[in-house]
Design an enzyme around this catalytic site. Structure first.
Site, PDB file in Angstrom:
ATOM      1  N   SER A   1       3.390  -1.872  10.362  1.00  0.00           N
ATOM      2  CA  SER A   1       4.840  -1.922  10.566  1.00  0.00           C
ATOM      3  C   SER A   1       5.457  -3.282  10.219  1.00  0.00           C
ATOM      4  CB  SER A   1       5.198  -1.509  12.004  1.00  0.00           C
ATOM      5  OG  SER A   1       4.779  -0.182  12.238  1.00  0.00           O
TER       6      SER A   1
ATOM      7  N   HIS B   1      -9.593   1.227   5.035  1.00  0.00           N
ATOM      8  CA  HIS B   1      -8.290   1.442   5.666  1.00  0.00           C
ATOM      9  C   HIS B   1      -8.450   2.425   6.831  1.00  0.00           C
ATOM     10  CE1 HIS B   1      -4.184   2.761   6.335  1.00  0.00           C
ATOM     11  NE2 HIS B   1      -3.834   1.603   5.792  1.00  0.00           N
TER      12      HIS B   1
ATOM     13  N   GLY C   1       2.308   2.496  10.563  1.00  0.00           N
ATOM     14  CA  GLY C   1       3.240   3.597  10.346  1.00  0.00           C
ATOM     15  C   GLY C   1       4.001   4.025  11.591  1.00  0.00           C
TER      16      GLY C   1
ATOM     17  N   GLU D   1      -5.430  -4.756  10.680  1.00  0.00           N
ATOM     18  CA  GLU D   1      -4.418  -3.707  10.834  1.00  0.00           C
ATOM     19  C   GLU D   1      -4.721  -2.889  12.093  1.00  0.00           C
ATOM     20  OE1 GLU D   1      -2.422  -2.752   6.853  1.00  0.00           O
ATOM     21  OE2 GLU D   1      -4.134  -1.433   7.043  1.00  0.00           O
TER      22      GLU D   1
ATOM     23  N   GLU E   1      -6.771   4.847   7.794  1.00  0.00           N
ATOM     24  CA  GLU E   1      -6.590   6.275   7.469  1.00  0.00           C
ATOM     25  C   GLU E   1      -7.848   6.838   6.823  1.00  0.00           C
ATOM     26  OE1 GLU E   1      -2.854   5.717   5.447  1.00  0.00           O
ATOM     27  OE2 GLU E   1      -1.961   5.252   7.399  1.00  0.00           O
TER      28      GLU E   1
ATOM     29  N   GLY F   1       2.846  -0.989   4.253  1.00  0.00           N
ATOM     30  CA  GLY F   1       2.929   0.412   3.848  1.00  0.00           C
ATOM     31  C   GLY F   1       4.381   0.819   3.654  1.00  0.00           C
TER      32      GLY F   1
ATOM     33  N   ASN G   1       0.858  -1.188   0.000  1.00  0.00           N
ATOM     34  CA  ASN G   1       0.000   0.000   0.000  1.00  0.00           C
ATOM     35  C   ASN G   1       0.894   1.238   0.000  1.00  0.00           C
ATOM     36  OD1 ASN G   1      -1.804   2.038   0.515  1.00  0.00           O
ATOM     37  ND2 ASN G   1      -2.329   1.370   2.589  1.00  0.00           N
ATOM     38  N   TRP G   2       1.007   1.851  -1.163  1.00  0.00           N
ATOM     39  CA  TRP G   2       1.955   2.962  -1.301  1.00  0.00           C
ATOM     40  C   TRP G   2       1.433   4.266  -0.697  1.00  0.00           C
ATOM     41  CZ3 TRP G   2       3.914   2.436  -7.104  1.00  0.00           C
ATOM     42  CH2 TRP G   2       4.636   1.245  -7.221  1.00  0.00           C
ATOM     43  N   LYS G   3       0.159   4.303  -0.379  1.00  0.00           N
ATOM     44  CA  LYS G   3      -0.458   5.524   0.179  1.00  0.00           C
ATOM     45  C   LYS G   3      -0.177   6.714  -0.746  1.00  0.00           C
ATOM     46  CE  LYS G   3      -0.163   3.401   4.657  1.00  0.00           C
ATOM     47  NZ  LYS G   3      -0.115   3.503   6.106  1.00  0.00           N
TER      48      LYS G   3
HETATM   49  P1  PGA Z   1       2.810   0.460   7.577  1.00  0.00           P
HETATM   50  O1  PGA Z   1       1.354   0.675   6.907  1.00  0.00           O
HETATM   51  O2  PGA Z   1       3.375  -0.800   7.020  1.00  0.00           O
HETATM   52  O3  PGA Z   1       3.588   1.692   7.209  1.00  0.00           O
HETATM   53  O4  PGA Z   1       2.581   0.356   9.059  1.00  0.00           O
HETATM   54  C1  PGA Z   1       0.486  -0.402   6.752  1.00  0.00           C
HETATM   55  C2  PGA Z   1      -0.824   0.040   6.160  1.00  0.00           C
HETATM   56  O5  PGA Z   1      -1.303   1.132   6.495  1.00  0.00           O
HETATM   57  O6  PGA Z   1      -1.438  -0.676   5.340  1.00  0.00           O
END
Ligand code: PGA
Length: 264
Positions: free
Chosen positions: A221, A103, A181, A175, A105, A242, A12-14
């Protein structure tokens, strides 16, 4: 031990990666993947603006089809007055096969509710785009012992809705919000407990035999240092990654770890 489900490594590149960076990344990744056999399912989720570049590049490469392309979000309508939104038809045209929905976010920064997420899941299914449904508790909810209540609240209606459409081709990602993150992942035990609970929930809505085939990912993470510990757990079928997915070298390493721990 024989693993009955194919592992998934999803990036997931966001809100990262321009078109040029995307092509550069994919050419490095594809080149390095040539040395591996029995790959897991590999899916990248670029930002909307880079999907076309990714699709064009992969379509022109001999082994490009080993990397699938997903979207990070989607509106439920096909078209209309929804400024700033992207529809399932637009995504289909670009070769998108998967979409991340729910997600954290989207839930926490953009206020998406369970209701909105269910609408999106229904729409994705109707347009033959596979939903990757994200669920997870906040730190406060975990500390209050509410993790399972939260997972049930986020998932139950979505599962019932998919059951009513007789749809079974979904992926779930557990998640925990506090692990995303932050560099602090859940422990493999915490992740396994949650994924086992999710599988049982799927079994209670569909049937236990079907639940054994559903892929449930851990996200939060994930890194090349900890990925193996997650995927050796019986109910964890890969990662939604991510930060570590932004480096083609680290993403390749995750895929290599999945290959080494896939067929056993
Ligand atoms: P992260 O993000 O690996 O940076 O913790 C994971 C995600 O939000 O899918």
């Amino acid at each position: 031990m024989t693993r009955r489900r194919t592992l998934i490594v999803a990036g997931n590149w966001k809100m990262n990666m321009t078109c040029a960076e995307t092509v550069n990344y994919l050419s490095k990744l594809l080149y390095s993947l040539e040395i591996l056999n029995n790959l897991p399912e590999v899916i990248i989720f670029p930002p909307f603006t880079a999907i076309r570049s990714a699709h064009t590049f992969l379509s022109n490469e001999k082994n490009g089809s080993i990397i699938k392309i997903g979207a990070q979000n989607m509106h439920w309508e096909e078209k209309g007055a929804f400024t700033g939104e992207i529809s399932p038809l637009m995504l289909k045209e670009l070769g998108v096969t998967h979409v991340i929905l729910g997600h954290s976010e989207r839930r926490h920064i953009f206020g998406e509710t369970d209701e909105v997420i269910i609408r999106k899941i229904d729409s994705a299914i109707r347009h033959e785009i596979k939903p990757v449904i994200c669920v997870g508790e906040t730190l406060e909810e975990r500390e209050e012992g509410k993790t399972e209540d939260v997972l049930e609240r986020q998932l139950l209606e979505a599962l019932r809705s998919m059951k009513s459409l007789d749809y079974r081709d979904f992926i779930i990602a557990y998640e925990p919000v506090w692990a995303i993150g932050t560099g602090v992942s859940a422990s493999p035990e915490q992740a396994e407990d949650a994924c086992r609970f999710i599988r049982a929930l799927v079994g209670s809505v569909f049937d236990p035999e079907f639940a054994k085939n559903v892929r449930i990912l851990y996200g939060g993470s994930v890194s090349p240092e900890n990925f193996r510990e997650f995927i050796i757990e019986p109910d964890i079928d890969g990662g939604l990654v991510g930060t570590a997915s932004l480096s083609p070298e680290k993403f390749f390493e995750l895929i290599r770890i999945a290959v080494a721990n896939g067929e056993q």
